[in-house]
Motif scaffolding. Structure first.
Motif, PDB file in Angstrom:
ATOM      1  N   MET A  32       0.516  -1.124  -0.176  1.00 44.66           N
ATOM      2  CA  MET A  32      -0.317  -0.286  -0.102  1.00 44.66           C
ATOM      3  C   MET A  32       1.024   1.318  -0.119  1.00 44.66           C
ATOM      4  SD  MET A  32      -3.363  -0.215  -0.695  1.00 44.66           S
ATOM      5  CE  MET A  32      -3.572   1.306  -0.526  1.00 44.66           C
ATOM      6  N   ALA A  33       1.714   0.906   0.273  1.00 44.03           N
ATOM      7  CA  ALA A  33       3.180   2.467   0.231  1.00 44.03           C
ATOM      8  C   ALA A  33       3.600   2.966  -0.595  1.00 44.03           C
ATOM      9  CB  ALA A  33       4.194   2.431   1.455  1.00 44.03           C
ATOM     10  N   THR A  34       3.539   1.176  -1.946  1.00 46.46           N
ATOM     11  CA  THR A  34       4.213   1.534  -3.354  1.00 46.46           C
ATOM     12  C   THR A  34       3.301   1.567  -3.439  1.00 46.46           C
ATOM     13  OG1 THR A  34       5.584  -0.227  -2.723  1.00 46.46           O
ATOM     14  CG2 THR A  34       4.784   0.426  -4.705  1.00 46.46           C
ATOM     15  N   ILE A  35       1.743   1.852  -3.460  1.00 49.19           N
ATOM     16  CA  ILE A  35       0.623   1.694  -4.337  1.00 49.19           C
ATOM     17  C   ILE A  35       0.673   3.664  -4.355  1.00 49.19           C
ATOM     18  CG2 ILE A  35      -1.999   2.278  -4.286  1.00 49.19           C
ATOM     19  CD1 ILE A  35      -1.826  -1.394  -3.556  1.00 49.19           C
ATOM     20  N   ASN A  36       0.883   4.125  -3.238  1.00 45.83           N
ATOM     21  CA  ASN A  36      -0.361   4.757  -2.721  1.00 45.83           C
ATOM     22  C   ASN A  36       0.493   6.432  -3.393  1.00 45.83           C
ATOM     23  OD1 ASN A  36      -2.542   4.650  -1.391  1.00 45.83           O
ATOM     24  ND2 ASN A  36      -1.420   4.794   0.495  1.00 45.83           N
ATOM     25  N   ARG A  37       2.446   5.376  -3.888  1.00 47.04           N
ATOM     26  CA  ARG A  37       2.917   7.003  -4.563  1.00 47.04           C
ATOM     27  C   ARG A  37       2.361   6.498  -6.537  1.00 47.04           C
ATOM     28  NH1 ARG A  37       8.972   5.468  -1.969  1.00 47.04           N
ATOM     29  NH2 ARG A  37       8.502   6.420   0.125  1.00 47.04           N
ATOM     30  N   ASN A  38       2.012   5.830  -6.172  1.00 44.66           N
ATOM     31  CA  ASN A  38       1.420   5.424  -7.665  1.00 44.66           C
ATOM     32  C   ASN A  38       0.489   5.702  -8.152  1.00 44.66           C
ATOM     33  OD1 ASN A  38       4.275   4.665  -8.856  1.00 44.66           O
ATOM     34  ND2 ASN A  38       3.684   3.929  -6.452  1.00 44.66           N
ATOM     35  N   LEU A  39      -1.279   5.740  -7.391  1.00 46.35           N
ATOM     36  CA  LEU A  39      -2.037   6.219  -8.083  1.00 46.35           C
ATOM     37  C   LEU A  39      -2.751   7.171  -8.108  1.00 46.35           C
ATOM     38  CD1 LEU A  39      -3.872   2.218  -7.894  1.00 46.35           C
ATOM     39  CD2 LEU A  39      -2.975   3.270  -9.755  1.00 46.35           C
ATOM     40  N   PRO A  40      -4.054   7.713  -7.639  1.00 50.34           N
ATOM     41  CA  PRO A  40      -4.521   8.848  -7.250  1.00 50.34           C
ATOM     42  C   PRO A  40      -5.318   8.778  -5.868  1.00 50.34           C
ATOM     43  CG  PRO A  40      -5.300   8.996  -9.566  1.00 50.34           C
ATOM     44  CD  PRO A  40      -3.937   6.829  -9.746  1.00 50.34           C
ATOM     45  N   ALA A  41      -5.407   9.327  -5.373  1.00 52.73           N
ATOM     46  CA  ALA A  41      -6.382   9.044  -3.672  1.00 52.73           C
ATOM     47  C   ALA A  41      -7.776   8.595  -4.289  1.00 52.73           C
ATOM     48  CB  ALA A  41      -6.193  10.692  -2.949  1.00 52.73           C
ATOM     49  N   THR A  42      -7.971   9.716  -4.765  1.00 48.66           N
ATOM     50  CA  THR A  42      -9.451   8.308  -5.485  1.00 48.66           C
ATOM     51  C   THR A  42      -9.710   6.897  -5.706  1.00 48.66           C
ATOM     52  OG1 THR A  42     -10.552  11.197  -6.660  1.00 48.66           O
ATOM     53  CG2 THR A  42     -11.396   9.206  -6.854  1.00 48.66           C
ATOM     54  N   THR A  43      -8.712   6.845  -6.656  1.00 45.12           N
ATOM     55  CA  THR A  43      -7.981   4.842  -6.809  1.00 45.12           C
ATOM     56  C   THR A  43      -8.257   4.095  -6.181  1.00 45.12           C
ATOM     57  OG1 THR A  43      -7.796   5.880  -9.159  1.00 45.12           O
ATOM     58  CG2 THR A  43      -7.337   3.452  -8.761  1.00 45.12           C
ATOM     59  N   THR A  44      -7.531   4.871  -4.813  1.00 41.85           N
ATOM     60  CA  THR A  44      -7.217   4.080  -3.699  1.00 41.85           C
ATOM     61  C   THR A  44      -8.366   3.788  -2.453  1.00 41.85           C
ATOM     62  OG1 THR A  44      -6.192   5.440  -2.735  1.00 41.85           O
ATOM     63  CG2 THR A  44      -4.453   3.622  -3.909  1.00 41.85           C
TER      64      THR A  44
END
Length: 295
Positions: free
Chosen positions: A237-249
């Motif tokens: 999730m730390a990696t995902i939050n750097r690569n996807l918009p907040a809306t998506t997550t």
């Protein structure tokens, strides 16, 4: 894996995390059938602690936290990793995975009004509508036809899961207010270490030394919960939050209860009734309505 991913790689990793966390509720349900709740969360936290330390050393991300980050370590470690996880483990002894995961993921419904009262965040019309829809979904879940109110175990189990969601909400509220000095991933080892120490001491003091029988299935379940469900989930999730918009997550995480219910049907033979499905749809739609505009 590099922290910089293509959108396709990030979405694939996100889908894996959603599935992993959804199934983690099923795995926890299987563990607590033979292991007391405090030992369940203590052992899982200890496993996660070791894996997170290895990950951070390998990534050269290990730090000693500065004094300014100690409050957020305490908030996440005690409210989320200790209180939330233990109450969920205890509640799962009496409540189905499907109902538990929907109640647990009702957390944003408590965050929004508390953020308005305590942090001064605006309550927009979409947020108010989302809260109202989500609370209506909870009323559907708790209607007299869906819960046997004469069963003390059911009352206790549902109450524990709701209390767990309030503890998670309190953790989120503090996290929003905190001024971070290190990154969330750099601090997660210390949060897991705090949880493992506190839970281990509580388990020894209240449940005694671990006396439950170990077998291959239990070892695999603990490995999954500690490694995949906790340590690798936080890293991912730390990696995902750097690569996807907040809306998506924010909206994508709403698929976790769906994955959990599907897993409970496949592996535990649970069959969700119409009240659960309708309540889940209303709760998740309410969260989505409020999260989309906020994100």
């Amino acid at each position: 894996m590099s922290s910089t991913l293509s959108r396709r790689q990030a979405l694939l990793l996100f889908a894996i995390v959603i599935l992993t966390w959804g199934l983690n509720w099923v795995v926890t349900k299987s563990i607590v059938r033979g292991v007391p709740p405090l030992w369940t969360t203590a052992i899982r936290s200890a496993i996660a602690c070791v894996v997170l330390l290895v990950l951070q050393l390998a990534r050269r991300d290990f730090i000693v936290p500065r004094r300014g980050d100690v409050p957020v370590i305490l908030a996440i470690g005690l409210l989320h990793m200790v209180a939330f996880s233990t109450l969920v483990a205890a509640g799962l002894r009496h409540v189905t995975v499907g109902r538990s995961i929907v109640l647990g993921y009702a957390t944003p419904l408590w965050v929004a009004p508390c953020a308005w009262l305590l942090l001064g965040e605006r309550l927009t019309r979409p947020r108010l509508a989302g809260i109202a829809l989500g609370l209506a979904g909870l009323l559907v879940l708790f209607n007299p036809l869906a819960v046997d109110w004469g069963d003390a175990d059911q009352r206790m189990g549902n109450g524990m899961i709701l209390l767990a969601s309030w503890c998670w909400a309190a953790s989120i509220l503090y996290v929003r207010k905190h001024k971070w000095l290190a990154t969330p991933f750099q601090l997660v080892f210390w949060e897991a270490l705090l949880a493992a120490v506190v839970l281990g001491a509580m388990a020894l003091g209240t449940e005694g030394p671990p006396a439950f029988p170990w077998h291959a299935g239990l070892v695999v379940a603990f490995a999954y919960a500690g490694v995949c469900g906790t340590a690798l989930g936080y890293w991912a999730m730390a990696t995902i939050n750097r690569n996807l918009p907040a809306t998506t997550t924010a909206l994508g995480m709403l698929a976790t209860p769906v994955a959990g219910i599907a897993g409970s049907m496949l592996f535990l033979g649970e069959r969700p009734d119409m009240a659960l499905l309708a309540g889940m749809a209303m709760v998740l739609a309410g969260i989505a309505l409020g999260s989309a505009r906020r994100a």
